[in-house]
Motif scaffolding. Structure first.
Motif, PDB file in Angstrom:
ATOM      1  N   LYS A   1       0.911  -1.287   0.097  1.00  0.00           N
ATOM      2  CA  LYS A   1       0.002  -0.022   0.079  1.00  0.00           C
ATOM      3  C   LYS A   1       0.816   1.156  -0.073  1.00  0.00           C
ATOM      4  O   LYS A   1       0.321   2.316  -0.147  1.00  0.00           O
ATOM      5  CB  LYS A   1      -1.011  -0.065   1.330  1.00  0.00           C
ATOM      6  CG  LYS A   1      -1.996  -1.102   1.486  1.00  0.00           C
ATOM      7  CD  LYS A   1      -2.664  -1.144   2.748  1.00  0.00           C
ATOM      8  CE  LYS A   1      -3.719  -2.228   2.311  1.00  0.00           C
ATOM      9  NZ  LYS A   1      -3.091  -3.619   2.548  1.00  0.00           N
ATOM     10  N   SER A   2       2.145   1.137   0.221  1.00  0.00           N
ATOM     11  CA  SER A   2       3.028   2.311   0.482  1.00  0.00           C
ATOM     12  C   SER A   2       3.327   2.631  -1.094  1.00  0.00           C
ATOM     13  O   SER A   2       3.940   3.925  -1.088  1.00  0.00           O
ATOM     14  CB  SER A   2       4.430   1.686   1.080  1.00  0.00           C
ATOM     15  OG  SER A   2       4.120   1.304   2.184  1.00  0.00           O
ATOM     16  N   PHE A   3       3.196   2.254  -2.022  1.00  0.00           N
ATOM     17  CA  PHE A   3       3.557   2.753  -3.332  1.00  0.00           C
ATOM     18  C   PHE A   3       2.297   2.763  -4.204  1.00  0.00           C
ATOM     19  O   PHE A   3       1.336   1.891  -4.298  1.00  0.00           O
ATOM     20  CB  PHE A   3       4.795   1.723  -4.086  1.00  0.00           C
ATOM     21  CG  PHE A   3       5.826   1.431  -2.965  1.00  0.00           C
ATOM     22  CD1 PHE A   3       6.478   2.383  -2.554  1.00  0.00           C
ATOM     23  CD2 PHE A   3       5.859   0.171  -2.482  1.00  0.00           C
ATOM     24  CE1 PHE A   3       7.739   2.229  -1.688  1.00  0.00           C
ATOM     25  CE2 PHE A   3       6.911  -0.162  -1.838  1.00  0.00           C
ATOM     26  CZ  PHE A   3       7.932   0.830  -1.214  1.00  0.00           C
ATOM     27  N   ARG A   4       2.379   3.926  -4.932  1.00  0.00           N
ATOM     28  CA  ARG A   4       1.110   3.906  -5.987  1.00  0.00           C
ATOM     29  C   ARG A   4       1.812   4.221  -7.460  1.00  0.00           C
ATOM     30  O   ARG A   4       2.927   4.671  -7.517  1.00  0.00           O
ATOM     31  CB  ARG A   4       0.183   4.820  -5.487  1.00  0.00           C
ATOM     32  CG  ARG A   4       0.741   6.207  -5.837  1.00  0.00           C
ATOM     33  CD  ARG A   4      -0.464   7.139  -5.633  1.00  0.00           C
ATOM     34  NE  ARG A   4      -0.250   8.507  -5.992  1.00  0.00           N
ATOM     35  CZ  ARG A   4       0.175   9.151  -5.226  1.00  0.00           C
ATOM     36  NH1 ARG A   4       0.427   9.214  -4.028  1.00  0.00           N
ATOM     37  NH2 ARG A   4       0.432  10.413  -5.588  1.00  0.00           N
ATOM     38  N   ARG A   5       1.030   3.602  -8.327  1.00  0.00           N
ATOM     39  CA  ARG A   5       1.446   3.866  -9.784  1.00  0.00           C
ATOM     40  C   ARG A   5       1.020   5.003 -10.283  1.00  0.00           C
ATOM     41  O   ARG A   5      -0.187   5.373 -10.020  1.00  0.00           O
ATOM     42  CB  ARG A   5       0.839   2.584 -10.529  1.00  0.00           C
ATOM     43  CG  ARG A   5       1.604   2.199 -11.775  1.00  0.00           C
ATOM     44  CD  ARG A   5       1.279   0.860 -12.395  1.00  0.00           C
ATOM     45  NE  ARG A   5       0.011   0.500 -12.167  1.00  0.00           N
ATOM     46  CZ  ARG A   5      -0.828   0.539 -13.454  1.00  0.00           C
ATOM     47  NH1 ARG A   5      -0.385   0.948 -14.450  1.00  0.00           N
ATOM     48  NH2 ARG A   5      -2.143   0.019 -13.391  1.00  0.00           N
ATOM     49  N   ILE A   6       1.828   5.654 -11.137  1.00  0.00           N
ATOM     50  CA  ILE A   6       1.393   7.044 -11.807  1.00  0.00           C
ATOM     51  C   ILE A   6       1.445   6.561 -13.273  1.00  0.00           C
ATOM     52  O   ILE A   6       2.544   6.242 -13.884  1.00  0.00           O
ATOM     53  CB  ILE A   6       2.234   8.275 -11.471  1.00  0.00           C
ATOM     54  CG1 ILE A   6       2.531   8.214  -9.787  1.00  0.00           C
ATOM     55  CG2 ILE A   6       1.782   9.096 -12.065  1.00  0.00           C
ATOM     56  CD1 ILE A   6       3.624   9.401  -9.471  1.00  0.00           C
ATOM     57  N   HIS A   7       0.265   6.800 -14.008  1.00  0.00           N
ATOM     58  CA  HIS A   7       0.125   6.421 -15.275  1.00  0.00           C
ATOM     59  C   HIS A   7       1.234   7.626 -16.155  1.00  0.00           C
ATOM     60  O   HIS A   7       0.831   8.774 -15.997  1.00  0.00           O
ATOM     61  CB  HIS A   7      -1.178   6.311 -15.862  1.00  0.00           C
ATOM     62  CG  HIS A   7      -2.074   5.213 -15.176  1.00  0.00           C
ATOM     63  ND1 HIS A   7      -1.789   4.053 -15.564  1.00  0.00           N
ATOM     64  CD2 HIS A   7      -2.633   5.219 -14.182  1.00  0.00           C
ATOM     65  CE1 HIS A   7      -2.675   3.320 -15.008  1.00  0.00           C
ATOM     66  NE2 HIS A   7      -3.130   3.676 -14.230  1.00  0.00           N
ATOM     67  N   ARG A   8       1.837   7.102 -17.031  1.00  0.00           N
ATOM     68  CA  ARG A   8       2.907   8.101 -17.854  1.00  0.00           C
ATOM     69  C   ARG A   8       1.785   8.816 -18.525  1.00  0.00           C
ATOM     70  O   ARG A   8       0.917   8.317 -18.814  1.00  0.00           O
ATOM     71  CB  ARG A   8       4.033   7.225 -18.209  1.00  0.00           C
ATOM     72  CG  ARG A   8       5.293   7.115 -17.597  1.00  0.00           C
ATOM     73  CD  ARG A   8       6.082   6.070 -18.296  1.00  0.00           C
ATOM     74  NE  ARG A   8       7.293   6.125 -17.689  1.00  0.00           N
ATOM     75  CZ  ARG A   8       8.390   5.386 -18.263  1.00  0.00           C
ATOM     76  NH1 ARG A   8       8.193   4.271 -19.042  1.00  0.00           N
ATOM     77  NH2 ARG A   8       9.689   5.507 -17.715  1.00  0.00           N
TER      78      ARG A   8
ATOM     79  N   CYS B   1       5.698   5.935  -7.267  1.00  0.00           N
ATOM     80  CA  CYS B   1       6.202   6.901  -6.214  1.00  0.00           C
ATOM     81  C   CYS B   1       5.653   6.408  -4.814  1.00  0.00           C
ATOM     82  O   CYS B   1       4.730   5.429  -4.838  1.00  0.00           O
ATOM     83  CB  CYS B   1       5.542   8.164  -6.408  1.00  0.00           C
ATOM     84  SG  CYS B   1       3.586   8.216  -6.190  1.00  0.00           S
ATOM     85  N   VAL B   2       5.980   6.984  -3.738  1.00  0.00           N
ATOM     86  CA  VAL B   2       5.553   6.537  -2.330  1.00  0.00           C
ATOM     87  C   VAL B   2       4.494   7.169  -2.108  1.00  0.00           C
ATOM     88  O   VAL B   2       4.265   8.458  -2.224  1.00  0.00           O
ATOM     89  CB  VAL B   2       6.639   7.175  -1.642  1.00  0.00           C
ATOM     90  CG1 VAL B   2       6.417   6.883  -0.030  1.00  0.00           C
ATOM     91  CG2 VAL B   2       8.093   6.184  -1.776  1.00  0.00           C
ATOM     92  N   CYS B   3       3.335   6.800  -1.636  1.00  0.00           N
ATOM     93  CA  CYS B   3       2.003   7.292  -1.203  1.00  0.00           C
ATOM     94  C   CYS B   3       2.544   7.934   0.115  1.00  0.00           C
ATOM     95  O   CYS B   3       3.362   7.768   1.125  1.00  0.00           O
ATOM     96  CB  CYS B   3       1.159   6.168  -0.837  1.00  0.00           C
ATOM     97  SG  CYS B   3      -0.533   6.554  -1.098  1.00  0.00           S
ATOM     98  N   PRO B   4       2.139   9.427   0.109  1.00  0.00           N
ATOM     99  CA  PRO B   4       2.617  10.277   1.207  1.00  0.00           C
ATOM    100  C   PRO B   4       2.348   9.997   2.312  1.00  0.00           C
ATOM    101  O   PRO B   4       3.206   9.918   3.541  1.00  0.00           O
ATOM    102  CB  PRO B   4       1.878  11.401   0.676  1.00  0.00           C
ATOM    103  CG  PRO B   4       1.871  11.395  -0.644  1.00  0.00           C
ATOM    104  CD  PRO B   4       1.588  10.188  -0.815  1.00  0.00           C
TER     105      PRO B   4
END
Length: 320
Positions: free
Chosen positions: A171-178, A191-194
């Motif tokens: 859950k700590s990481f989330r995907r960012i669609h390019r 990225c890291v989920c803040p």
DNA sequence: TCATACGTAAACACTC
DNA sequence: AGAGTGTTTACGTATG
């Protein structure tokens, strides 16, 4: 299966928010650095996380790259950084086995790279945090790990699968669609989920055997049930525990595109983690809560701790 | 004994 | 088509 010769500490209670009772059980009164972390390890893993400069550390990926002899000590760059907005973290080590933190003499260094005493979550976290934009493609994470941990140069490629597995599962990481227009290569950025940065910070520190969990506290934010800590007699003493639900807390979800990944959303609890190092105490929040310093003040932290808490709230995106 | 965290392997679908 | 990526499941180990 590969034999892991490192005994890793358990995850932070933040990783089990639905189990507050267990979290409270992890409240040692005394420092308990990991005895399994090699003495050659440098001190502060907090450095990359807390570097708010946003710049890419140059010496972490030295032009020559780490040598195989660097092994675990290749993390020297981690504490060579001059960051730590959460300072004061006074010079630590108080433990005999940490008295000598200088790199081991060459003749005493292991002949081949040993597996780093970091979980994949920590490795991914460090990789992302060390990137200029705080986001990396999977391939970039691979490269960072390989560049900084020689072990993975020669390790069977299965660890890459583990990295991807962690990215998807954690859950700590989330995907960012390019952005399609800027898309280069395959896959997405990660990225890291803040809200999980403090938790990862804590995990990494725990694996590093430096930061000490002094106390784990859960505070009621229910207006009908004032926090126990509002009682002036309730101070942060070892083994002091407070357990209450956080019904009134609404986590800001804007920072995370996938709110369903937020374990706090349905946990009903929020955990405050206190770190103590000598005369200082530090507070780590799960992040992105709507707590302000007034809330923090009722915790009766000393001035240094409040300052640290303020920095952490800034880090977590809180308003105060 | 049980729950949890973690690592690893594998299968599968999808994208480039 | 092949490689890389992302997701999911399963299993084993270590730990408290």
């Amino acid at each position: 299966m590969e034999n892991n010769t490192h005994t890793l500490p358990s995850l932070s209670p933040l990783h089990s928010p639905t189990n507050p009772s267990k979290a409270l059980s992890l409240s040692p009164s005394l420092p308990q650095p990991s005895a399994t972390v090699p003495a050659s390890l440098p001190l502060s893993p907090l450095s990359p996380i807390l570097n708010s400069s946003g710049g890419h550390n140059q010496h972490c990926l030295s032009p020559s790259g780490p040598t195989d002899q660097d092994d675990l000590t290749c993390l020297n760059w981690l504490h060579q950084r001059n960051l730590l907005p959460l300072q004061p973290i006074p010079k630590i080590p108080t433990l005999p086995q940490l008295e000598s933190l200088d790199p081991l003499p060459i003749q005493n260094q292991p002949p081949s790279p040993a597996k780093p005493p970091f979980s994949f979550s920590s490795l991914i976290f460090m990789a992302i945090e060390d990137s200029p934009d705080k986001r990396l493609p999977v391939k970039g994470i691979y490269e960072w790990i390989v560049n900084n941990f020689p072990y993975y140069r020669t390790a069977p490629s299965g660890w890459r699968n583990s990295v991807r597995h962690n990215l998807s599962l954690s859950k700590s990481f989330r995907r960012i669609h390019r952005d399609k227009s800027q898309s280069v290569g395959k896959g997405s950025l990660w990225c890291v989920c803040p809200e999980f940065r403090p938790a990862l910070l804590e995990l990494e520190a725990a694996e590093y055997g430096q930061t000490v969990i002094m106390d784990t506290t859960e505070i009621s934010l229910d207006s009908n049930n004032p926090p126990l800590s509002s009682d002036p007699s309730c101070s942060l003493i070892p083994d002091h525990e407070e357990l209450v639900a956080m019904e009134s807390v609404e986590l800001e979800e804007e920072a995370c595109e996938e709110p369903e990944k937020d374990p706090l959303a349905d946990s009903g609890y929020i955990e405050f983690h206190y770190y103590q190092c000598q005369q200082y105490q530090y507070l780590v929040l799960p992040g992105d809560t709507e707590l302000d310093l007034e809330t923090v003040e009722i915790l009766q932290l000393d001035a240094e701790a409040q300052e640290a808490a303020g920095s952490l709230l800034d880090l977590a995106g809180g308003n105060h």
